[in-house]
Design a protein around this motif. Structure first.
Motif, short mmCIF file in Angstrom:
data_model
loop_
_atom_site.label_atom_id
_atom_site.label_comp_id
_atom_site.label_asym_id
_atom_site.label_seq_id
_atom_site.Cartn_x
_atom_site.Cartn_y
_atom_site.Cartn_z
N ASP A 77 -21.35 -19.51 39.60
CA ASP A 77 -20.06 -18.57 39.68
C ASP A 77 -19.85 -18.10 38.20
O ASP A 77 -19.47 -18.78 37.48
N LEU A 96 -17.36 -16.05 37.30
CA LEU A 96 -15.86 -15.97 37.15
C LEU A 96 -15.54 -17.21 36.74
O LEU A 96 -14.63 -17.61 36.00
N GLN A 97 -16.14 -18.46 37.01
CA GLN A 97 -15.77 -19.78 36.96
C GLN A 97 -16.07 -20.05 35.32
O GLN A 97 -15.12 -20.85 34.62
N VAL A 98 -17.02 -19.42 34.88
CA VAL A 98 -17.33 -19.74 33.50
C VAL A 98 -16.17 -18.80 32.57
O VAL A 98 -15.62 -19.37 31.60
N ALA A 99 -15.89 -17.66 33.12
CA ALA A 99 -14.71 -16.92 32.46
C ALA A 99 -13.54 -17.83 32.62
O ALA A 99 -12.78 -17.86 31.32
N GLU A 100 -13.05 -18.17 33.64
CA GLU A 100 -12.13 -18.98 33.62
C GLU A 100 -12.00 -20.21 32.80
O GLU A 100 -11.06 -20.71 31.92
N PRO A 105 -12.52 -12.94 23.96
CA PRO A 105 -12.21 -11.64 24.79
C PRO A 105 -13.68 -11.01 25.37
O PRO A 105 -13.91 -10.65 26.65
N ARG A 159 -16.62 -12.11 25.67
CA ARG A 159 -17.56 -12.83 26.59
C ARG A 159 -16.96 -12.88 27.84
O ARG A 159 -17.56 -12.80 28.85
N ILE A 160 -15.70 -12.91 27.83
CA ILE A 160 -14.92 -12.95 29.19
C ILE A 160 -15.15 -11.71 29.78
O ILE A 160 -15.41 -11.48 31.18
N GLU A 161 -15.13 -10.47 29.23
CA GLU A 161 -15.23 -9.34 29.75
C GLU A 161 -16.57 -8.92 30.27
O GLU A 161 -16.59 -8.55 31.24
N LEU A 221 -17.05 -10.59 33.53
CA LEU A 221 -16.60 -9.80 34.63
C LEU A 221 -17.34 -8.81 34.89
O LEU A 221 -17.25 -8.22 36.24
N ARG A 222 -18.20 -8.26 34.24
CA ARG A 222 -18.94 -7.08 34.45
C ARG A 222 -20.10 -7.76 35.15
O ARG A 222 -20.69 -8.79 35.06
#
Lengths: 134, 326
Positions: free
Chosen positions: B242, B244-248, B276, B278-280, B283-284
């Motif tokens: 997942d 998104l889990q890494v981003a969270e 920022p 890395r999170i963005e 999300l892509r």
């Protein structure tokens, strides 16, 4: 009186000698050699120079009894460890030797509250969208 | 001593080529860093690392090409072409080179002193890591379940330390504050660093890029580090299934560190975070663009030409030197 400015890096023998002195309080070179030297096959001279080095690093105090020096730790084990740990954290968070450190999130760079707020919104939106899909 | 005297022009040539290629590399660092922005993190990391190594590699190859005629003449004397160079500066191990000694020795000595000084500064980091590992072993405890050292401190720490035998280091503060999902992500990310040997790669990258101008070097190393971090984020995403889990998890850790006290003397040195970006990126949709093979082909072709036409490289460099030493 010598004062340890930084908790220094101890070699294996130095660390063992410190452990012994932390356990027994104080000792002469002869006592240390009797407890450690014979089992390790090292001479009294090696023990004496190790004790002298630890004294010069500011980790031991000494006083003379008759002709021999009696050594005792200047810092408790806990004080020594917390000093070393404090320095480690300061250096890590100060960004020293950054090539050797790969942190999950950089210890020295911060995103700032505005970025954090924006990212929180983006991530929350994405999580909601994924839940709605399911 | 005589051999050293004969080798001096080659050392001077090697140093000059290294600095020259470094200057050329500095001029194109920005477009290279920008041009690789949309690539997959792995491809970008490989390409930027190869680009950083180019000045040293090209200088080494060119010096080898310049040295080959002398080596061949040493092995097969009938190939010695020194007579062709009568009245002309030439690079030869067997016959003295005109401008050797005097001020050229000073230039070489200054160049080598600079190189030793900057390498020494980089090696200091190696010493710090050794000292830190000794402190960690003395003050922390080894957790066999996590395969990591745990330090008894409140600051939230989760990192990989060392180059040759990297170890995972966590803090009690991190273990107490991270959720099980965050811990899984962070451990997967750090294990990817260990597998990829990022500590060693970063150390080598710093050594290889020493001839770049400081600003270009900073830009390249920063892009390289970001590509490495993103590669490990993708590895963690593959491990937990997942992105998104890494981003969270990244966001939670960044928030936690933002609230943690920073040692006073260093607070002023804090820079902008790569979190920022890395999170963005997470999300892509993941990028699979990998044109790094094309760059590798270009480099291999250049290396092949350089070695195939070693006589040409040798003579062209002599012609350039003849202008400097008429």
């Amino acid at each position: 009186m010598r004062r340890p400015v930084h908790p220094p890096l101890l070699g294996h023998l130095e660390a063992t000698v410190m452990e012994l002195l932390w356990t027994h309080g104080e000792a002469e070179a002869k006592d240390v050699h009797q407890r450690l030297g014979k089992a390790r096959g090292i001479t009294l001279n090696t023990v004496q120079s190790t004790l002298k080095r630890l004294f010069e690093k500011g980790l031991l105090d000494r006083h003379k009894v008759s002709h021999a020096h009696v050594y005792r730790p200047r810092l408790s084990r806990q004080e020594f460890h917390s000093g070393a740990l404090g320095e480690l954290i300061s250096e890590l968070m100060g960004g020293q030797a950054e090539a050797m450190v790969s942190a999950f999130v950089s210890l020295t760079e911060r995103a700032g509250p505005q970025h954090l707020e924006r990212l929180e919104k983006l991530v929350a939106e994405r999580r909601r969208a994924l839940k709605a899909k399911k | 001593m005589a051999e050293l005297h004969h080798a001096q022009p080659f050392l001077l040539v090697a140093l000059g080529l290294y600095l020259g290629f470094g200057l050329l590399g500095s001029l194109i660092t920005r477009p290279v860093v920008r041009g690789t922005e949309g690539w997959s993190p792995g491809a970008r990391h490989r390409t930027l690392l190869a680009f950083g190594a180019l000045p040293a590699l090209l200088a080494g190859l060119s010096t080898l090409a310049v040295l080959l005629p002398s080596v061949l003449a040493g092995l097969w004397p009938h190939l010695d072409h020194c007579l062709v160079h009568r009245g002309h500066v030439h690079l030869c191990l067997h016959h003295p080179f005109g401008p050797a000694g005097g001020w050229s020795s000073w230039i070489l000595a200054a160049g080598l002193a600079w190189l030793l000084a900057v390498v020494g500064i980089e090696l200091e980091g190696w010493g710090s890591a050794r000292r830190w590992l000794a402190t960690i072993r003395a003050t922390g405890h080894w957790d066999p379940k996590l395969s990591a050292w745990v330090l008894p401190v409140a600051q939230p720490l989760c990192l990989t330390l060392g180059a040759l035998r990297p170890v995972l280091v966590l803090s009690r503060g991190f273990l107490e504050s991270a959720s099980p999902a965050e811990l899984r992500v962070a451990l997967s990310h750090e294990r990817a660093h260990v597998l990829r040997r990022d500590g060693l790669i970063n150390f080598l990258a710093r050594l290889l890029t020493l001839s770049l101008l400081p600003r270009s070097r900073r830009r390249l190393l920063s892009a390289l580090e970001l590509a490495g971090e993103r590669s490990c984020d993708e590895a963690a995403a593959a491990a937990v299934g997942d992105r998104l889990q890494v981003a969270e998890a990244l966001l939670a850790m960044e928030t936690r560190l933002s609230g943690a006290p920073t040692p006073e003397p260093f607070a002023v040195g804090l820079g902008p975070s790569s979190v920022p970006e890395r999170i963005e990126a997470l999300l892509r949709p993941p990028s699979t663009r990998d044109p790094s093979w094309a760059w590798a082909l270009v480099f291999l072709a250049a290396a092949a030409i350089c070695l195939y036409d070693f006589q040409g490289v040798h003579h062209r460099l002599e012609s350039i030197l003849s202008l400097a030493f008429p």
